[in-house]
Design an enzyme around this catalytic site. Structure first.
Site, PDB file in Angstrom:
ATOM      1  N   GLU A  33       0.801  -1.208  -0.020  1.00  0.00           N
ATOM      2  CA  GLU A  33       0.002  -0.078  -0.095  1.00  0.00           C
ATOM      3  C   GLU A  33       0.809   1.113  -0.033  1.00  0.00           C
ATOM      4  O   GLU A  33       2.001   1.452   0.608  1.00  0.00           O
ATOM      5  CB  GLU A  33      -0.990  -0.028   1.174  1.00  0.00           C
ATOM      6  CG  GLU A  33      -1.837   1.211   1.537  1.00  0.00           C
ATOM      7  CD  GLU A  33      -2.614   1.196   2.565  1.00  0.00           C
ATOM      8  OE1 GLU A  33      -3.531   1.813   2.635  1.00  0.00           O
ATOM      9  OE2 GLU A  33      -2.483   0.200   3.493  1.00  0.00           O
TER      10      GLU A  33
ATOM     11  N   GLU B 198     -12.819   2.407   4.458  1.00  0.00           N
ATOM     12  CA  GLU B 198     -11.872   2.822   5.531  1.00  0.00           C
ATOM     13  C   GLU B 198     -11.907   4.350   5.750  1.00  0.00           C
ATOM     14  O   GLU B 198     -10.879   5.076   5.638  1.00  0.00           O
ATOM     15  CB  GLU B 198     -10.311   2.529   5.142  1.00  0.00           C
ATOM     16  CG  GLU B 198      -9.505   2.342   5.960  1.00  0.00           C
ATOM     17  CD  GLU B 198      -8.003   1.952   5.741  1.00  0.00           C
ATOM     18  OE1 GLU B 198      -7.483   0.928   5.979  1.00  0.00           O
ATOM     19  OE2 GLU B 198      -7.457   2.798   4.945  1.00  0.00           O
TER      20      GLU B 198
END
Length: 276
Positions: free
Chosen positions: A155, A256
């Site tokens: 990520e 998220e």
């Protein structure tokens, strides 16, 4: 197309945090979701005891939701840490101790995506040394993921909020993905495309999707500014997710985002219940 055409899961490490950990899977189910994801929930230890692991596994199974994503140990999240695998000494050792524990927990719940946060730069340590250590540990993680039929995710975060994290662009994260795949020959490392983080870096999100949709193993969203629910900021998230679908991405989209001052159960009004 639109939000109704996506597959959403809820990140229980940022939503429903007003509840104890073991109550969150059932809360997500009550809100209409069939799938959840988690940062490593035991921030104090990479190797929790069997009772703790069994309790969380039972809570997820009893709620009837699917665990679709799990982070490897990454230190204190939320907090100052941004991962452990590139940090020499104790933190790297803790990451390694966690690899088989996290993979085993994921396998027990049919989870097929494991996210490995890279880790901050450390004063007095050559970045090249950290990058070599990171590759070594990511190779171990990729092999563990492969053993359970899972994808290893890498990520990019954002520089304003994570100034010492070295992967703060899509190309930087994809470069690491490529190096891991080259080192292992497995091809199971993939890009985690977090549209909030990329937007905070000022990247052209449509261009990122065009270039990297085929390399993407998971997507996460929050609006910007504010990291709130879709519609609280200015990102055209529905359009961006449509572009991803048209580019061939059919995986999960992780929610998220921060619920703000309202209970998490009230933070999904933007998404019709039948689309959850």
């Amino acid at each position: 197309m639109g939000f109704a055409d996506q597959r959403f899961n809820v990140n229980l490490s940022i939503l429903f945090t007003e509840l104890p950990l073991l109550e969150r899977p059932a809360a997500a189910a009550a809100a209409g979701f069939a799938a959840v994801e988690l940062w490593w929930p035991w921030t104090g230890t990479p190797t929790p005891g069997r009772l703790e692991l069994d309790a969380l596994r039972g809570a997820i199974e009893d709620a009837g939701v699917r665990l679709t994503g799990l982070n490897f140990y990454a230190g204190q999240l939320p907090g100052p840490d941004r991962g452990a695998l590139s940090i020499p000494g104790e933190e790297s050792e803790r990451f390694r101790a966690n690899i088989d524990v996290a993979a085993g927990f994921a396998r027990s719940l049919g989870c097929t995506a494991l996210n490995a946060l890279y880790g901050n730069r450390v004063d007095g340590v050559d970045p090249a040394e950290q990058d070599a250590l990171a590759l070594e540990n990511l190779v171990l993680a990729a092999r563990a993921a492969d053993r359970i039929g899972a994808t290893l995710l890498v990520e990019a975060l954002n520089k304003p909020e994570s100034p010492r994290y070295p992967l703060v662009s899509a190309p930087a994260a994809v470069d690491v993905v490529d190096r891991v795949n080259e080192a292992t020959g497995l091809g199971n490392a993939r890009f985690l495309m977090d549209l909030y983080h990329l937007s905070m870096n000022g990247e052209d999100l449509r261009s990122v999707i065009e270039r990297y949709a085929s390399r993407t193993g998971h997507v996460q969203i929050a609006d910007n500014p504010g990291r709130g629910a879709p519609g609280t900021g200015s990102l055209p998230l529905e359009e961006l997710l449509d572009q991803l679908r048209k580019a061939g991405y059919e995986g999960w989209v992780g929610l998220e985002y921060k619920p703000g001052d309202e209970p998490s159960s009230d933070a999904f009004e933007w998404l019709p219940r039948e689309a959850r």
